[in-house]
Scaffold this motif. Structure first.
Motif, short mmCIF file in Angstrom:
data_model
loop_
_atom_site.label_atom_id
_atom_site.label_comp_id
_atom_site.label_asym_id
_atom_site.label_seq_id
_atom_site.Cartn_x
_atom_site.Cartn_y
_atom_site.Cartn_z
N ALA A 215 -8.92 -7.07 -3.97
CA ALA A 215 -9.82 -5.84 -3.90
C ALA A 215 -8.89 -4.69 -4.65
CB ALA A 215 -10.39 -5.78 -2.55
N TYR A 216 -7.63 -4.62 -4.48
CA TYR A 216 -7.03 -3.62 -5.03
C TYR A 216 -6.46 -4.05 -6.41
CZ TYR A 216 -6.93 -1.41 -0.69
OH TYR A 216 -7.12 -0.92 0.62
N GLY A 217 -6.59 -3.46 -7.68
CA GLY A 217 -5.96 -3.77 -8.77
C GLY A 217 -4.70 -3.09 -8.97
N ASP A 218 -3.91 -3.51 -10.18
CA ASP A 218 -2.43 -2.98 -10.26
C ASP A 218 -2.54 -2.10 -11.47
OD1 ASP A 218 -1.28 -4.69 -8.41
OD2 ASP A 218 -1.29 -6.45 -9.89
N VAL A 219 -3.68 -1.78 -12.09
CA VAL A 219 -3.42 -1.07 -13.32
C VAL A 219 -4.89 -0.51 -13.24
CG1 VAL A 219 -3.55 -1.42 -15.87
CG2 VAL A 219 -2.55 -3.00 -14.78
N MET A 220 -4.63 1.02 -13.66
CA MET A 220 -5.90 1.86 -13.51
C MET A 220 -6.67 1.80 -14.88
SD MET A 220 -6.83 3.44 -10.91
CE MET A 220 -8.13 4.20 -11.48
N LEU A 221 -7.90 1.62 -14.64
CA LEU A 221 -8.81 1.95 -15.85
C LEU A 221 -9.56 3.30 -15.86
CD1 LEU A 221 -10.28 -1.62 -16.25
CD2 LEU A 221 -8.38 -0.70 -17.41
N GLY A 310 1.97 8.29 1.20
CA GLY A 310 1.89 8.83 2.45
C GLY A 310 0.61 8.62 3.08
N GLN A 311 -0.41 7.95 2.43
CA GLN A 311 -1.69 7.59 3.23
C GLN A 311 -1.25 6.67 4.07
OE1 GLN A 311 -4.25 9.76 2.89
NE2 GLN A 311 -3.61 10.77 0.95
N VAL A 312 -2.53 6.55 5.13
CA VAL A 312 -2.45 5.74 6.48
C VAL A 312 -3.02 4.34 5.94
CG1 VAL A 312 -2.23 7.67 8.16
CG2 VAL A 312 -4.50 6.52 7.44
N ASN A 313 -2.89 3.40 6.77
CA ASN A 313 -3.53 2.19 6.47
C ASN A 313 -4.97 2.12 6.17
OD1 ASN A 313 -1.23 0.52 6.11
ND2 ASN A 313 -1.33 -0.29 8.33
N GLY A 314 -5.62 2.90 7.08
CA GLY A 314 -7.00 3.03 7.03
C GLY A 314 -7.63 3.68 5.85
N PHE A 315 -6.67 4.28 5.03
CA PHE A 315 -7.25 5.09 3.77
C PHE A 315 -6.97 3.79 2.79
CE2 PHE A 315 -6.24 7.14 -0.28
CZ PHE A 315 -6.70 8.28 -0.35
N GLY A 316 -8.04 3.28 1.99
CA GLY A 316 -8.10 2.27 1.31
C GLY A 316 -6.77 2.39 0.21
N GLY A 317 -6.13 1.58 0.18
CA GLY A 317 -4.95 1.64 -0.82
C GLY A 317 -3.77 2.29 -0.44
N GLY A 318 -4.00 2.69 0.89
CA GLY A 318 -2.74 3.46 1.73
C GLY A 318 -1.66 2.67 2.25
N GLU A 319 -2.22 1.21 2.25
CA GLU A 319 -1.17 0.17 2.78
C GLU A 319 0.02 0.11 1.93
OE1 GLU A 319 -4.38 -0.14 1.69
OE2 GLU A 319 -5.56 -1.31 2.94
N PRO A 320 1.30 0.34 2.55
CA PRO A 320 2.41 0.11 1.70
C PRO A 320 3.03 -1.37 1.19
CG PRO A 320 2.90 0.19 4.18
CD PRO A 320 1.43 0.23 4.02
N LEU A 321 2.08 -1.83 0.73
CA LEU A 321 2.26 -3.14 0.03
C LEU A 321 2.09 -3.17 -1.37
CD1 LEU A 321 0.10 -4.86 2.79
CD2 LEU A 321 2.44 -4.89 2.89
N SER A 322 2.55 -4.04 -2.09
CA SER A 322 2.74 -4.22 -3.48
C SER A 322 1.90 -5.33 -4.02
CB SER A 322 4.01 -3.89 -4.17
OG SER A 322 4.85 -5.10 -3.95
N GLY A 327 -2.58 -5.35 -0.75
CA GLY A 327 -1.42 -4.30 -1.42
C GLY A 327 -1.92 -4.68 -3.18
N SER A 328 -1.33 -3.66 -3.71
CA SER A 328 -1.16 -3.64 -5.09
C SER A 328 0.04 -2.78 -5.56
CB SER A 328 -2.31 -3.13 -5.58
OG SER A 328 -2.48 -1.55 -5.61
N LEU A 329 0.06 -2.69 -7.03
CA LEU A 329 1.10 -2.01 -7.28
C LEU A 329 0.90 -0.34 -7.36
CD1 LEU A 329 2.34 -3.96 -10.72
CD2 LEU A 329 3.52 -3.75 -8.54
N LEU A 330 -0.52 -0.12 -7.08
CA LEU A 330 -0.89 1.16 -6.95
C LEU A 330 -0.87 1.86 -5.51
CD1 LEU A 330 -3.52 1.38 -9.70
CD2 LEU A 330 -1.27 1.96 -10.00
N ASN A 331 -0.77 0.82 -4.54
CA ASN A 331 -0.89 1.12 -3.27
C ASN A 331 0.17 2.16 -2.73
OD1 ASN A 331 -2.99 -0.64 -2.95
ND2 ASN A 331 -2.30 -1.28 -0.90
#
Ligand code: C2O
Ligand code: CU
Length: 495
Positions: A215-221, A310-322, A327-331
């Motif tokens: 669900a999370y991309g690595d590259v912004m468009l 610094g966003q929390v897990n509940g914030f979509g993309g806040g999970e500190p996982l790559s 996760g994603s490179l933008l998380n």
């Protein structure tokens, strides 16, 4: 951009370093590969979608391709020959509009007019399926919404995420003749910029990953362009921003913590420009903002940013996982959404923001004559996405509303994720958040709202004009993997 530039950074997740909360454990994926690249970014001009106006609109959704990476072109979907996204439809408030939507995809689809108040059979939700090769012609219907930025996209149950990820979508701009509309920047593509922000992950063949676990991309468009840049005139500039992500929220702002002005929410202008330095945008939400570049030196640059570190897990993309499902490179990092280069002002520059934009009679809690409460939770398997314990079923009516009723809906999330609640048919007013105050910039007409874990958000809406004894409208999470996963319900409006 080469594959090397989007290759993954080394990111070691220590065993037990991530917390399993509630019923869903954050997937720890272990060691991932390679190192960050330090190459100079080559920027690409922002694409501005073409415009269709008038009262009858033909849309044709078909497969295409887009050269995004070195090597193979990326297979995409687009409307009307666009290789990503589709033309911007400009509707005039009060007009009678007809659409003809042809499905030239290899599978069924629908096209929904997000945020627009239309009859049930015109809505383009999961019940208005368009067979392969067929044309669906909703309308004529009257454009009743306020001037603002809306959008269209597929809503085929179970494949919405895939079809939208492939690029199917487009803007709808509703115009009116109000003094405020005439005073705001309005030169399309010059000082009035539609901007859909969404990220993608690629597979080894350069195709978009469209599975529910990605669900999370690595590259912004930005409007389908990687590392997009836009030359904006040194004057007041309006951006009509859509969070077009599957699942990511944006904590949006600008470099230098510049103040900018919210002028419209999802469904209309706000009463007066609201100065902010950050806005939170969840998938499906739109904000129109004005940035004052009047005093910026020609040739200087600034970035529109997602300040997501610094966003929390509940914030979509806040999970500190790559990497992985969560996760994603933008998380959990700050990253640019759009490079803005300052250029010469135009001759038609707007020089000041009107102090009054609209006089909205937003519904208040005391206006409601009926109330209902919905809970987002994990369902019977502990890992489902459900409203009140059950997943979406096309044959089940979940709520029935009387035509003309003003209702209070309290949405509670008992789920580990944040969510993006969206309801069809109406524009609502948010009246409370259990977590604290409703942000100033969300005090306007809305059809989509962010909700965090353990939060209750209450909105008031009036269900008017359109009743149907059997055909429902939808409400759902606009995180598209959640929606496809069953976090959707349907309501009738009955006379
Ligand atoms: Cu943007 Cu039910 O959709
Ligand atoms: Cu959700």
């Amino acid at each position: 951009m080469t594959k090397r530039e989007i290759s993954r950074r080394t990111f070691m997740i220590g065993a037990g370093g991530l917390v399993a909360a509630g019923a869903i454990a954050w997937a720890a994926k272990g060691a991932l590969t390679t190192s960050p690249s330090a190459s100079t970014t080559v920027r690409n001009p922002l694409n501005i979608p073409p415009v269709l106006d008038g009262t009858e609109f033909d849309l044709e959704l078909a497969p295409s391709t887009l050269q995004l990476l070195e090597g193979a072109a990326t297979p995409t979907y687009g409307y009307n020959g666009e290789s990503f996204w589709g033309p911007t439809l400009r509707w005039k408030k009060g007009d009678e509009v007809t659409l003809n939507v042809t499905n030239n995809l290899p599978e069924m689809t629908t096209t929904h007019w997000h945020g627009v108040h239309v009859p049930q059979d015109t809505d383009g939700g999961p019940h208005q399926m368009i067979e392969v090769g067929e044309t669906w012609s909703p309308g004529p219907f009257k454009v009743k919404n306020e001037a603002a930025t809306y959008w269209y996209h597929p809503h085929m149950h179970g494949t919405t995420q895939m079809q939208v990820t492939m690029g199917a979508g487009g803007f709808i701009i509703i115009d009116d003749d109000s003094p405020a509309s005439n005073a705001l920047p309005a030169e399309y593509g010059i000082d009035d910029i539609p901007l859909v922000l969404t990220s993608r992950r690629f597979d080894d063949a350069n195709a978009f990953k469209t599975d529910r676990q990605t669900a999370y991309g690595d590259v912004m468009l930005a409007n389908g362009v990687i590392d997009a840049e836009f030359t904006a005139p040194a004057q007041l500039v309006r951006f009509r921003i859509l969070n077009g992500e599957v699942e990511r929220f944006f904590n949006l702002g600008f470099t230098g913590d510049r103040t900018f002005y919210v002028v419209a929410t999802d469904g209309g202008l706000v009463d007066a420009p609201i100065p902010v330095t950050r806005i939170r945008m969840v998938p499906g939400e739109r904000y129109e903002i004005v940035v004052d570049l009047t005093n910026e030196p020609i040739g200087s640059s600034l970035d529109m940013m997602a300040f997501n570190s610094g966003q929390v897990n509940g914030f979509g993309g806040g999970e500190p996982l790559s990497d992985g499902e969560f996760g994603s490179l933008l998380n959990n990092i700050d990253f640019p959404l759009l490079r803005i280069n300052v250029g010469e002002p135009t001759t038609s520059a707007r020089t000041s923001l009107p102090s009054v934009l609209a006089t909205n009679a937003l519904w208040k809690a005391t206006d409601a004559t009926n109330s209902r409460a919905l809970t987002i939770d994990h369902g019977e398997h502990g890992s489902d996405f459900t409203f009140d314990g059950h997943s979406y079923d096309m044959s089940v009516i979940d709520q029935t509303v009387q035509l003309g009723a003003i209702e209070s809906w309290a949405i509670t999330s008992n789920h580990i994720f944040g969510h993006a609640f969206h309801i069809h048919d109406v524009q609502f007013a948010i009246v409370s958040r259990s977590s604290g105050e409703v942000a100033d910039y969300e005090r306007g007409w809305k059809d989509t709202l962010g909700i965090m874990p353990n939060e209750t958000v209450t909105f008031i809406a009036k269900f008017e004009d359109y009743a149907d004894p059997t055909l429902p409208y939808m409400y759902h999470c606009h995180m598209l993997n959640h929606e496809d996963g069953g976090l959707m319900g349907q309501f009738l409006v009955v006379a």
